[in-house]
Motif scaffolding. Structure first.
Motif, PDB file in Angstrom:
ATOM      1  N   GLU A   9      27.324 -42.959  26.283  1.00 58.76           N
ATOM      2  CA  GLU A   9      26.391 -43.147  25.176  1.00 58.76           C
ATOM      3  C   GLU A   9      25.816 -41.802  24.732  1.00 58.76           C
ATOM      4  O   GLU A   9      25.169 -41.085  25.519  1.00 58.76           O
ATOM      5  CB  GLU A   9      25.255 -44.082  25.579  1.00 58.76           C
ATOM      6  CG  GLU A   9      24.204 -44.311  24.516  1.00 58.76           C
ATOM      7  CD  GLU A   9      24.735 -45.085  23.314  1.00 58.76           C
ATOM      8  OE1 GLU A   9      24.008 -45.179  22.325  1.00 58.76           O
ATOM      9  OE2 GLU A   9      25.869 -45.600  23.370  1.00 58.76           O
ATOM     10  N   ALA A  10      26.041 -41.433  23.464  1.00 54.89           N
ATOM     11  CA  ALA A  10      25.463 -40.203  22.924  1.00 54.89           C
ATOM     12  C   ALA A  10      23.944 -40.338  22.887  1.00 54.89           C
ATOM     13  O   ALA A  10      23.407 -41.370  22.462  1.00 54.89           O
ATOM     14  CB  ALA A  10      26.003 -39.945  21.521  1.00 54.89           C
ATOM     15  N   ALA A  11      23.241 -39.298  23.328  1.00 57.40           N
ATOM     16  CA  ALA A  11      21.791 -39.415  23.466  1.00 57.40           C
ATOM     17  C   ALA A  11      21.127 -38.044  23.476  1.00 57.40           C
ATOM     18  O   ALA A  11      21.769 -37.012  23.701  1.00 57.40           O
ATOM     19  CB  ALA A  11      21.442 -40.162  24.752  1.00 57.40           C
ATOM     20  N   ARG A  31      22.540 -43.224  20.277  1.00 59.78           N
ATOM     21  CA  ARG A  31      23.183 -43.576  19.012  1.00 59.78           C
ATOM     22  C   ARG A  31      23.282 -45.085  18.813  1.00 59.78           C
ATOM     23  O   ARG A  31      22.986 -45.603  17.736  1.00 59.78           O
ATOM     24  CB  ARG A  31      24.578 -42.954  18.938  1.00 59.78           C
ATOM     25  CG  ARG A  31      25.342 -43.356  17.662  1.00 59.78           C
ATOM     26  CD  ARG A  31      26.742 -42.803  17.625  1.00 59.78           C
ATOM     27  NE  ARG A  31      26.760 -41.401  17.236  1.00 59.78           N
ATOM     28  CZ  ARG A  31      27.320 -40.430  17.949  1.00 59.78           C
ATOM     29  NH1 ARG A  31      27.885 -40.718  19.105  1.00 59.78           N
ATOM     30  NH2 ARG A  31      27.317 -39.187  17.514  1.00 59.78           N
ATOM     31  N   ARG A  32      23.719 -45.823  19.823  1.00 57.47           N
ATOM     32  CA  ARG A  32      24.013 -47.252  19.648  1.00 57.47           C
ATOM     33  C   ARG A  32      22.880 -48.177  20.051  1.00 57.47           C
ATOM     34  O   ARG A  32      22.895 -49.358  19.684  1.00 57.47           O
ATOM     35  CB  ARG A  32      25.270 -47.629  20.449  1.00 57.47           C
ATOM     36  CG  ARG A  32      26.544 -46.974  19.944  1.00 57.47           C
ATOM     37  CD  ARG A  32      27.732 -47.341  20.827  1.00 57.47           C
ATOM     38  NE  ARG A  32      27.553 -46.836  22.198  1.00 57.47           N
ATOM     39  CZ  ARG A  32      28.386 -47.101  23.197  1.00 57.47           C
ATOM     40  NH1 ARG A  32      29.431 -47.889  23.011  1.00 57.47           N
ATOM     41  NH2 ARG A  32      28.172 -46.584  24.394  1.00 57.47           N
ATOM     42  N   LEU A  57      16.306 -31.736  23.232  1.00 62.24           N
ATOM     43  CA  LEU A  57      16.985 -31.037  22.147  1.00 62.24           C
ATOM     44  C   LEU A  57      18.391 -30.570  22.526  1.00 62.24           C
ATOM     45  O   LEU A  57      18.918 -29.621  21.943  1.00 62.24           O
ATOM     46  CB  LEU A  57      16.145 -29.845  21.660  1.00 62.24           C
ATOM     47  CG  LEU A  57      14.696 -30.181  21.286  1.00 62.24           C
ATOM     48  CD1 LEU A  57      13.919 -28.917  20.958  1.00 62.24           C
ATOM     49  CD2 LEU A  57      14.649 -31.158  20.118  1.00 62.24           C
ATOM     50  N   GLN A  58      18.988 -31.255  23.493  1.00 67.15           N
ATOM     51  CA  GLN A  58      20.351 -30.963  23.913  1.00 67.15           C
ATOM     52  C   GLN A  58      21.186 -32.240  23.840  1.00 67.15           C
ATOM     53  O   GLN A  58      20.750 -33.293  24.323  1.00 67.15           O
ATOM     54  CB  GLN A  58      20.385 -30.399  25.321  1.00 67.15           C
ATOM     55  CG  GLN A  58      19.777 -29.016  25.453  1.00 67.15           C
ATOM     56  CD  GLN A  58      20.576 -27.966  24.684  1.00 67.15           C
ATOM     57  OE1 GLN A  58      21.732 -27.704  24.991  1.00 67.15           O
ATOM     58  NE2 GLN A  58      19.962 -27.388  23.662  1.00 67.15           N
ATOM     59  N   PRO A  59      22.383 -32.197  23.254  1.00 65.09           N
ATOM     60  CA  PRO A  59      23.213 -33.400  23.153  1.00 65.09           C
ATOM     61  C   PRO A  59      23.782 -33.802  24.517  1.00 65.09           C
ATOM     62  O   PRO A  59      24.338 -32.963  25.234  1.00 65.09           O
ATOM     63  CB  PRO A  59      24.326 -32.968  22.187  1.00 65.09           C
ATOM     64  CG  PRO A  59      24.395 -31.483  22.327  1.00 65.09           C
ATOM     65  CD  PRO A  59      23.006 -31.013  22.624  1.00 65.09           C
ATOM     66  N   GLU A  77      25.686 -36.181  31.267  1.00 58.08           N
ATOM     67  CA  GLU A  77      26.562 -35.031  31.068  1.00 58.08           C
ATOM     68  C   GLU A  77      26.123 -34.275  29.824  1.00 58.08           C
ATOM     69  O   GLU A  77      25.876 -34.882  28.776  1.00 58.08           O
ATOM     70  CB  GLU A  77      28.009 -35.501  30.903  1.00 58.08           C
ATOM     71  CG  GLU A  77      28.997 -34.382  30.610  1.00 58.08           C
ATOM     72  CD  GLU A  77      30.393 -34.917  30.334  1.00 58.08           C
ATOM     73  OE1 GLU A  77      31.275 -34.108  29.975  1.00 58.08           O
ATOM     74  OE2 GLU A  77      30.599 -36.142  30.458  1.00 58.08           O
ATOM     75  N   TRP A  78      25.996 -32.965  29.955  1.00 63.03           N
ATOM     76  CA  TRP A  78      25.664 -32.118  28.809  1.00 63.03           C
ATOM     77  C   TRP A  78      26.894 -31.963  27.948  1.00 63.03           C
ATOM     78  O   TRP A  78      27.957 -31.559  28.423  1.00 63.03           O
ATOM     79  CB  TRP A  78      25.163 -30.762  29.294  1.00 63.03           C
ATOM     80  CG  TRP A  78      24.811 -29.806  28.189  1.00 63.03           C
ATOM     81  CD1 TRP A  78      23.918 -30.008  27.185  1.00 63.03           C
ATOM     82  CD2 TRP A  78      25.335 -28.484  27.998  1.00 63.03           C
ATOM     83  NE1 TRP A  78      23.845 -28.902  26.374  1.00 63.03           N
ATOM     84  CE2 TRP A  78      24.706 -27.952  26.838  1.00 63.03           C
ATOM     85  CE3 TRP A  78      26.263 -27.715  28.687  1.00 63.03           C
ATOM     86  CZ2 TRP A  78      24.987 -26.663  26.363  1.00 63.03           C
ATOM     87  CZ3 TRP A  78      26.546 -26.428  28.222  1.00 63.03           C
ATOM     88  CH2 TRP A  78      25.916 -25.918  27.075  1.00 63.03           C
ATOM     89  N   VAL A  79      26.776 -32.264  26.657  1.00 68.37           N
ATOM     90  CA  VAL A  79      27.908 -32.152  25.747  1.00 68.37           C
ATOM     91  C   VAL A  79      28.164 -30.704  25.374  1.00 68.37           C
ATOM     92  O   VAL A  79      29.311 -30.281  25.189  1.00 68.37           O
ATOM     93  CB  VAL A  79      27.661 -33.007  24.478  1.00 68.37           C
ATOM     94  CG1 VAL A  79      28.767 -32.800  23.462  1.00 68.37           C
ATOM     95  CG2 VAL A  79      27.542 -34.479  24.860  1.00 68.37           C
ATOM     96  N   GLY A  80      27.110 -29.905  25.257  1.00 66.83           N
ATOM     97  CA  GLY A  80      27.265 -28.501  24.891  1.00 66.83           C
ATOM     98  C   GLY A  80      27.371 -28.319  23.385  1.00 66.83           C
ATOM     99  O   GLY A  80      27.180 -29.235  22.599  1.00 66.83           O
ATOM    100  N   GLY A  81      27.679 -27.098  22.999  1.00 64.75           N
ATOM    101  CA  GLY A  81      27.897 -26.824  21.587  1.00 64.75           C
ATOM    102  C   GLY A  81      26.732 -26.199  20.855  1.00 64.75           C
ATOM    103  O   GLY A  81      26.878 -25.781  19.709  1.00 64.75           O
TER     104      GLY A  81
END
Length: 250
Positions: A9-11, A31-32, A57-59, A77-81
């Motif tokens: 889940e994106a958060a 997101r969901r 403030l980190q995806p 898990e940190w998505v990074g970017g």
């Protein structure tokens, strides 16, 4: 019976506070599933895998149990970017987080707003300081529209009459968009400006379209949106905004 689990889940973490000597309660924006409260067991231990990941403030990508008012975090898990915003941009990010905490109910999905928030955080992390205030104004407008308290910006709210070329209009918490006399009302905008904002918010990529319009209108929009936000948040001043003012006075 096995507990149902939500995975991948994106958060983002909006806020965190102590739950016990070793654990945290997290307020997250997903997101969901919208705003979700999670307990991160053992997250304060030096050996915890959660410790370096659960930052604002980190995806992130999260997995958590699906039942209960406060769910249990299973994986993060940190998505990074993108880098962590700093200075004024960091305070601006905390301000966006406070708005979401005050205006969104838990477990109420807003997938489009999630994308607007992610885009705003990217701008804050970009180190382009001139874009900071327009990004805040763009997100404020889209947030107010998403939660249903921003009136249509192409008509006078009470009369439902079209805006008239050459006239100026102001945004009033209990009256919506109303015509103003020259010099009346701080930050009133021309009809063409309100129409441009309404059109921008209807574009396929509304955050970036609204950001472009807000870049030229930010100073005039700020006091009007501030009054509307304070009204719907039920406060006279948001804590993060007051912190910005106090720091600038040092």
């Amino acid at each position: 019976m096995a507990t149902r689990r939500i995975s991948d889940e994106a958060a983002f973490v909006l806020h965190r506070y102590d739950w016990s000597e070793s654990s945290l309660i997290l307020e997250t924006f997903t997101r969901r599933h919208g705003r979700v409260a999670l307990v991160a067991k053992g997250a304060k231990r030096p050996s915890s895998n959660f410790r370096p990941v659960l930052l604002p403030l980190q995806p992130l990508r999260l997995a958590f149990s699906a039942e209960g008012e406060i769910r249990t975090l299973k994986d993060a898990e940190w998505v990074g970017g993108q880098v962590m915003p700093t200075g004024d941009a960091l305070l601006a990010g905390y301000y966006l987080n406070e708005l979401l905490l005050r205006l969104l109910a838990r477990d109420d999905p807003h997938p489009a707003l999630f994308e607007h928030y992610a885009a705003a955080v990217q701008v804050l992390a970009s180190e382009h300081g001139e874009a900071l205030q327009p990004a805040l104004r763009a997100f404020e407008l889209l947030l107010l529209r998403e939660v249903g308290v921003l009136p249509s910006l192409d008509v006078q709210t009470l009369a439902m009459a079209p805006l008239q070329a050459g006239e100026t209009y102001g945004l009033v918490p209990e009256g919506g968009l109303v015509r103003t006399e020259p010099g009346e009302g701080r930050g009133a905008l021309a009809a063409t400006d309100w129409l441009a904002l309404e059109q921008a918010m209807s574009q396929p990529a509304p955050f970036h379209a609204t950001l472009r319009e807000a870049a030229r209108l930010s100073s005039a929009l700020k006091p009007q949106l501030r009054n509307l936000l304070h009204y719907h948040c039920g406060v006279s001043s948001l804590r993060t905004r007051q912190l910005m003012v106090d720091l600038q006075a040092l």
